[in-house]
Design a protein around this motif. Structure first.
Motif, PDB file in Angstrom:
ATOM      1  N   LEU A  61     163.959  43.704  94.363  1.00  0.00           N
ATOM      2  CA  LEU A  61     163.821  42.255  94.470  1.00  0.00           C
ATOM      3  C   LEU A  61     163.106  41.657  93.260  1.00  0.00           C
ATOM      4  O   LEU A  61     163.213  40.458  93.014  1.00  0.00           O
ATOM      5  N   THR A  62     162.384  42.485  92.524  1.00  0.00           N
ATOM      6  CA  THR A  62     161.724  42.010  91.307  1.00  0.00           C
ATOM      7  C   THR A  62     162.634  42.067  90.085  1.00  0.00           C
ATOM      8  O   THR A  62     162.240  41.618  89.004  1.00  0.00           O
ATOM      9  N   SER A  63     163.838  42.585  90.245  1.00  0.00           N
ATOM     10  CA  SER A  63     164.756  42.719  89.125  1.00  0.00           C
ATOM     11  C   SER A  63     165.287  41.350  88.687  1.00  0.00           C
ATOM     12  O   SER A  63     165.565  40.468  89.517  1.00  0.00           O
ATOM     13  N   ARG A  64     165.444  41.202  87.383  1.00  0.00           N
ATOM     14  CA  ARG A  64     166.003  39.952  86.848  1.00  0.00           C
ATOM     15  C   ARG A  64     167.459  39.740  87.261  1.00  0.00           C
ATOM     16  O   ARG A  64     167.979  38.629  87.153  1.00  0.00           O
ATOM     17  N   ARG A  65     168.101  40.792  87.750  1.00  0.00           N
ATOM     18  CA  ARG A  65     169.485  40.661  88.188  1.00  0.00           C
ATOM     19  C   ARG A  65     169.644  39.649  89.325  1.00  0.00           C
ATOM     20  O   ARG A  65     170.723  39.111  89.523  1.00  0.00           O
ATOM     21  N   MET A  96     181.037  48.901  75.344  1.00  0.00           N
ATOM     22  CA  MET A  96     179.769  48.236  75.046  1.00  0.00           C
ATOM     23  C   MET A  96     178.610  49.178  75.362  1.00  0.00           C
ATOM     24  O   MET A  96     178.670  49.952  76.316  1.00  0.00           O
ATOM     25  N   PRO A  97     177.529  49.148  74.563  1.00  0.00           N
ATOM     26  CA  PRO A  97     176.317  49.886  74.932  1.00  0.00           C
ATOM     27  C   PRO A  97     175.707  49.302  76.192  1.00  0.00           C
ATOM     28  O   PRO A  97     175.702  48.080  76.377  1.00  0.00           O
ATOM     29  N   ARG A  98     175.223  50.152  77.076  1.00  0.00           N
ATOM     30  CA  ARG A  98     174.675  49.685  78.344  1.00  0.00           C
ATOM     31  C   ARG A  98     173.230  49.240  78.155  1.00  0.00           C
ATOM     32  O   ARG A  98     172.308  50.041  78.180  1.00  0.00           O
ATOM     33  N   SER A  99     173.045  47.962  77.965  1.00  0.00           N
ATOM     34  CA  SER A  99     171.696  47.403  77.821  1.00  0.00           C
ATOM     35  C   SER A  99     171.306  46.659  79.071  1.00  0.00           C
ATOM     36  O   SER A  99     172.152  46.058  79.727  1.00  0.00           O
ATOM     37  N   GLY A 100     170.063  46.713  79.442  1.00  0.00           N
ATOM     38  CA  GLY A 100     169.616  46.145  80.702  1.00  0.00           C
ATOM     39  C   GLY A 100     169.889  44.655  80.804  1.00  0.00           C
ATOM     40  O   GLY A 100     170.176  44.141  81.861  1.00  0.00           O
ATOM     41  N   ALA A 101     169.786  43.909  79.693  1.00  0.00           N
ATOM     42  CA  ALA A 101     169.929  42.465  79.787  1.00  0.00           C
ATOM     43  C   ALA A 101     171.376  42.035  79.859  1.00  0.00           C
ATOM     44  O   ALA A 101     171.698  41.038  80.458  1.00  0.00           O
ATOM     45  N   SER A 102     172.257  42.792  79.267  1.00  0.00           N
ATOM     46  CA  SER A 102     173.624  42.297  79.126  1.00  0.00           C
ATOM     47  C   SER A 102     174.537  42.727  80.231  1.00  0.00           C
ATOM     48  O   SER A 102     175.588  42.137  80.410  1.00  0.00           O
TER      49      SER A 102
END
Length: 441
Positions: free
Chosen positions: A84-88, A434-440
């Motif tokens: 629940l704290t994830s920016r997702r 694509m490289p797996r980046s947390g933000a994208s």
């Protein structure tokens, strides 16, 4: 048909879906498209065996649509595993708030200025068509785990959250239609129907899902009690969270979703000095009876059993409700308004409404157009249509709401069902490069 004829038909239908399931999956069709076509064949336009008149039978069909919606919301909560704290979570929250409000406003503007509806009726039309469907969005799969792909996660989260968020706008439309203002004033609508209903619903569901889940895990892992009957655990949580929320004028839909979210997050309570079972991850080589009473695996066994049953129940609910949508099309007049309104909603208004939620988000290539396109209409819109019809509106408005809603839902099922697989193949191909980046992602 008589009852024996119906039972034979239902038996043949269900067994045919089992036997032909693998073959049907190879076709460029979703299961909902098959159910919709079958419902139309059974309906008044063809065989006339299924006659679910939405205006005459709204009070009878509304509870079934509500039950199906509750089952799908609980299933969504069980599946969405990001912390629940994830920016997702920011994107589905923005889609279920900013985009929902934008779409209600856009549809209301079209209803007022083009269709010539009074403001209350136009708001009702927007509120009915604003929710998206987490079940019918299965062509865009939502990955489980703590770092799911943002596309499927956001669509599933949006569909679960906006089913509850649309309810205050239905109440607003009904009030404006009757008296020119919300039923008990603007202050009550904002503080009670919007803020209290949403917040209290989420809190009630979260508390129930977490406390009951932890109690069951404790009893199983420590005392070997409360074993089995996971079927009743899921149904009981759905009923209790929805009922308690309704008693305090909170959102039952959001409460059920939150109870699934909380149950999914109940952790293990290992005994001191105990060790997890050996073998494959989570002790998968061991049976349910062993896992459910082991303090390192009781929670996972409980979640797996509840998810399995609820997933099957969700498929049955989808079959029944989409069959009825197909049958109802015989009562949805094919007017000139349908020809321009449905493409306007799906191709123009949905993408426009998504734009505020996407502002400032760092998305991977292809995610923004997919989010704009896959706003699938389904059970939520059907439920709110039946709710409005049960409350009573005049015959011309009821006929217009039925036509625009049902043809929008049917068109969405067909168009999104046809495009889901090729669009997803293209999106996944781009994602793999694509490289797996947390933000994208």
């Amino acid at each position: 048909m008589s009852l024996p004829h119906w039972t034979v038909f239902i038996g043949v239908l269900l067994l045919s879906l089992v036997l032909l399931g693998t073959w049907l999956q190879r076709l460029p069709l979703s299961s909902a498209m098959v159910y919709l076509a079958l419902g139309w064949v059974l309906g008044p336009d063809a065989l006339g065996l299924l006659t679910p008149d939405p205006i005459r039978h709204a009070a009878l069909m509304e509870p079934f649509a509500e039950a199906a919606l509750l089952i799908s919301l609980f299933a969504s909560g069980l599946h969405l595993g990001a912390p629940l704290t994830s920016r997702r979570w920011w994107l589905p929250l923005r889609l279920a708030s900013l985009s929902l409000v934008a779409l209600v406003g856009l549809v209301a503007a079209v209803g007022t200025w083009v269709l010539g509806l009074p403001l209350g009726a136009a708001v009702l039309l927007g509120a009915i068509l604003a929710p998206t469907d987490p079940v019918l969005a299965s062509g865009v799969p939502a990955e489980s785990g703590v770092r799911p792909d943002r596309l499927g996660f956001s669509l599933a989260g949006e569909g679960a959250l906006n089913d509850g968020a649309a309810y205050p706008f239905v109440l607003l439309g009904l009030g404006l239609l009757a008296t020119g203002q919300p039923a008990q004033g603007w202050d009550r609508w904002w503080y009670v129907d919007v803020l209290w209903s949403s917040g209290a619903g989420l809190l009630i569901g979260a508390l129930l899902g977490a406390s009951i889940g932890r109690l069951v895990v404790h009893l199983r892992g420590r005392h070997r009690q409360a074993l089995g009957l996971d079927v009743f655990l899921g149904l009981g949580l759905i009923a209790l969270s929805h009922g308690l929320a309704q008693l305090v004028q909170a959102s039952g839909f959001l409460a059920v979703f939150a109870s699934g979210l909380a149950l999914q997050r109940v952790g293990e309570r290992p005994r001191a000095g105990s060790q997890p079972l050996g073998g494959s991850p989570a002790g998968q080589l061991h049976g349910y009876a062993t896992l459910s009473i082991h303090s390192h695996h009781a929670s996972a066994a409980m979640r797996g059993a509840v998810q399995l049953f609820n997933g099957q129940l969700e498929k049955v609910a989808e079959l029944v409700l989409v069959l009825f949508v197909g049958g109802m099309l015989g009562y949805a007049r094919w007017t000139p308004h349908v020809l321009w309104f449905v493409p306007l909603l799906l191709l123009v208004l949905r993408p426009l409404s998504v734009a505020p939620a996407l502002w400032g988000e760092r998305l991977a290539p292809g995610q923004a157009p997919m989010l704009a396109w896959f706003g699938i209409r389904g059970i939520g819109s059907l439920y709110y249509l039946l709710l409005v019809l049960r409350h009573g509106v005049d015959a011309p408005l009821a006929s217009l709401l039925v036509s625009l809603t049902l043809w929008t839902v049917a068109s969405s099922i067909v168009l999104h069902g046809i495009t889901a697989r090729p669009f997803m193949r293209r999106y996944l191909a781009v994602r793999r490069r694509m490289p797996r980046s947390g933000a994208s992602v």
